[in-house]
Design a protein around this motif. Structure first.
Motif, PDB file in Angstrom:
ATOM      1  N   ASN A  24      18.462  33.325  61.630  1.00 10.44           N
ATOM      2  CA  ASN A  24      18.309  31.885  61.902  1.00 10.44           C
ATOM      3  C   ASN A  24      18.182  31.111  60.236  1.00 10.44           C
ATOM      4  OD1 ASN A  24      18.736  29.983  63.808  1.00 10.44           O
ATOM      5  ND2 ASN A  24      16.544  29.249  64.032  1.00 10.44           N
ATOM      6  N   LYS A  25      19.175  31.816  59.596  1.00  9.66           N
ATOM      7  CA  LYS A  25      19.295  31.235  58.170  1.00  9.66           C
ATOM      8  C   LYS A  25      20.603  30.910  57.887  1.00  9.66           C
ATOM      9  CE  LYS A  25      15.745  34.067  56.251  1.00  9.66           C
ATOM     10  NZ  LYS A  25      15.180  34.685  55.209  1.00  9.66           N
ATOM     11  N   ASN A  35      18.667  20.160  43.987  1.00 14.24           N
ATOM     12  CA  ASN A  35      17.553  20.881  44.144  1.00 14.24           C
ATOM     13  C   ASN A  35      17.229  21.286  45.423  1.00 14.24           C
ATOM     14  OD1 ASN A  35      16.079  18.750  44.787  1.00 14.24           O
ATOM     15  ND2 ASN A  35      15.293  18.127  43.011  1.00 14.24           N
ATOM     16  N   LYS A  36      16.029  22.103  45.654  1.00 11.50           N
ATOM     17  CA  LYS A  36      15.647  22.332  46.923  1.00 11.50           C
ATOM     18  C   LYS A  36      15.221  21.309  47.977  1.00 11.50           C
ATOM     19  CE  LYS A  36      13.666  27.016  45.780  1.00 11.50           C
ATOM     20  NZ  LYS A  36      12.646  27.919  45.948  1.00 11.50           N
ATOM     21  N   ILE A  37      14.506  20.280  47.288  1.00 11.08           N
ATOM     22  CA  ILE A  37      14.021  19.216  48.027  1.00 11.08           C
ATOM     23  C   ILE A  37      15.317  18.188  48.602  1.00 11.08           C
ATOM     24  CG2 ILE A  37      12.846  17.046  47.951  1.00 11.08           C
ATOM     25  CD1 ILE A  37      11.100  18.589  45.758  1.00 11.08           C
ATOM     26  N   GLU A  38      16.337  18.042  47.531  1.00  8.06           N
ATOM     27  CA  GLU A  38      17.387  17.560  48.212  1.00  8.06           C
ATOM     28  C   GLU A  38      18.100  18.125  49.274  1.00  8.06           C
ATOM     29  OE1 GLU A  38      18.413  14.992  44.006  1.00  8.06           O
ATOM     30  OE2 GLU A  38      19.277  16.822  44.360  1.00  8.06           O
ATOM     31  N   VAL A  54      13.959  26.852  52.045  1.00  3.40           N
ATOM     32  CA  VAL A  54      15.195  26.593  51.010  1.00  3.40           C
ATOM     33  C   VAL A  54      15.160  27.544  50.086  1.00  3.40           C
ATOM     34  CG1 VAL A  54      16.856  25.092  49.997  1.00  3.40           C
ATOM     35  CG2 VAL A  54      15.572  24.305  52.080  1.00  3.40           C
ATOM     36  N   ARG A  55      16.335  28.419  49.972  1.00 10.38           N
ATOM     37  CA  ARG A  55      16.484  29.182  48.490  1.00 10.38           C
ATOM     38  C   ARG A  55      17.699  28.892  48.091  1.00 10.38           C
ATOM     39  NH1 ARG A  55      12.874  34.242  48.917  1.00 10.38           N
ATOM     40  NH2 ARG A  55      11.523  33.532  50.276  1.00 10.38           N
ATOM     41  N   ILE A  81      20.359  28.848  50.946  1.00  9.67           N
ATOM     42  CA  ILE A  81      20.036  29.449  52.213  1.00  9.67           C
ATOM     43  C   ILE A  81      18.934  28.888  52.728  1.00  9.67           C
ATOM     44  CG2 ILE A  81      19.368  31.656  53.502  1.00  9.67           C
ATOM     45  CD1 ILE A  81      20.688  33.365  50.908  1.00  9.67           C
ATOM     46  N   VAL A  82      19.223  28.114  53.954  1.00  6.90           N
ATOM     47  CA  VAL A  82      18.393  27.366  54.784  1.00  6.90           C
ATOM     48  C   VAL A  82      17.856  28.040  56.005  1.00  6.90           C
ATOM     49  CG1 VAL A  82      17.875  25.087  55.946  1.00  6.90           C
ATOM     50  CG2 VAL A  82      19.664  25.380  53.902  1.00  6.90           C
TER      51      VAL A  82
END
Length: 120
Positions: A24-25, A35-38, A54-55, A81-82
């Protein structure tokens, strides 16, 4: 950055298919400035799902060559990769994962990009 600026398109490789089906990625090409947060915020806004992790991967540029003298360079890019919780899926990307034909996959990617830009 806006949602439509962060996410460019989903990555459609065999490894991305395997990650989506088994773990499920979901893998996306993202803006190099994101960035990861965005990325997390953009996926949650665009698809209405909860993101667990988030990678981010910075892919370096590749050099190629045609013959002896013609040197080409593929630009650097950034992938994300979420990870989603069990039971949640991204329908727009699932359509691409389920389809194995290139032409229909291309149409699904175009629909995905149209879906992202519809909010602007």
């Amino acid at each position: 950055m806006e949602t439509y600026e962060v996410l460019k398109y989903p990555i459609t490789t065999e490894k991305a298919y395997t990650l989506a089906r088994l773990y499920n990625k979901y893998t996306f090409e993202v803006d190099p400035r994101a960035n990861k947060i965005e990325v997390k915020k953009a996926v949650e806004e665009a698809f209405g799902v909860k993101v667990l992790d988030v990678r981010i991967i910075n892919v370096p540029p590749k050099k190629g060559r045609y013959g002896r003298r013609i040197v080409t360079k593929e630009p650097a890019r950034k992938k994300a990769i979420v990870t989603l919780p069990e039971g949640q899926k991204i329908a727009a990307v699932e359509k691409i994962v389920d389809d194995k034909k290139g032409e229909a996959r291309h149409k699904a990617i175009v629909q995905f990009v149209d879906y992202l830009y519809a909010g602007t």
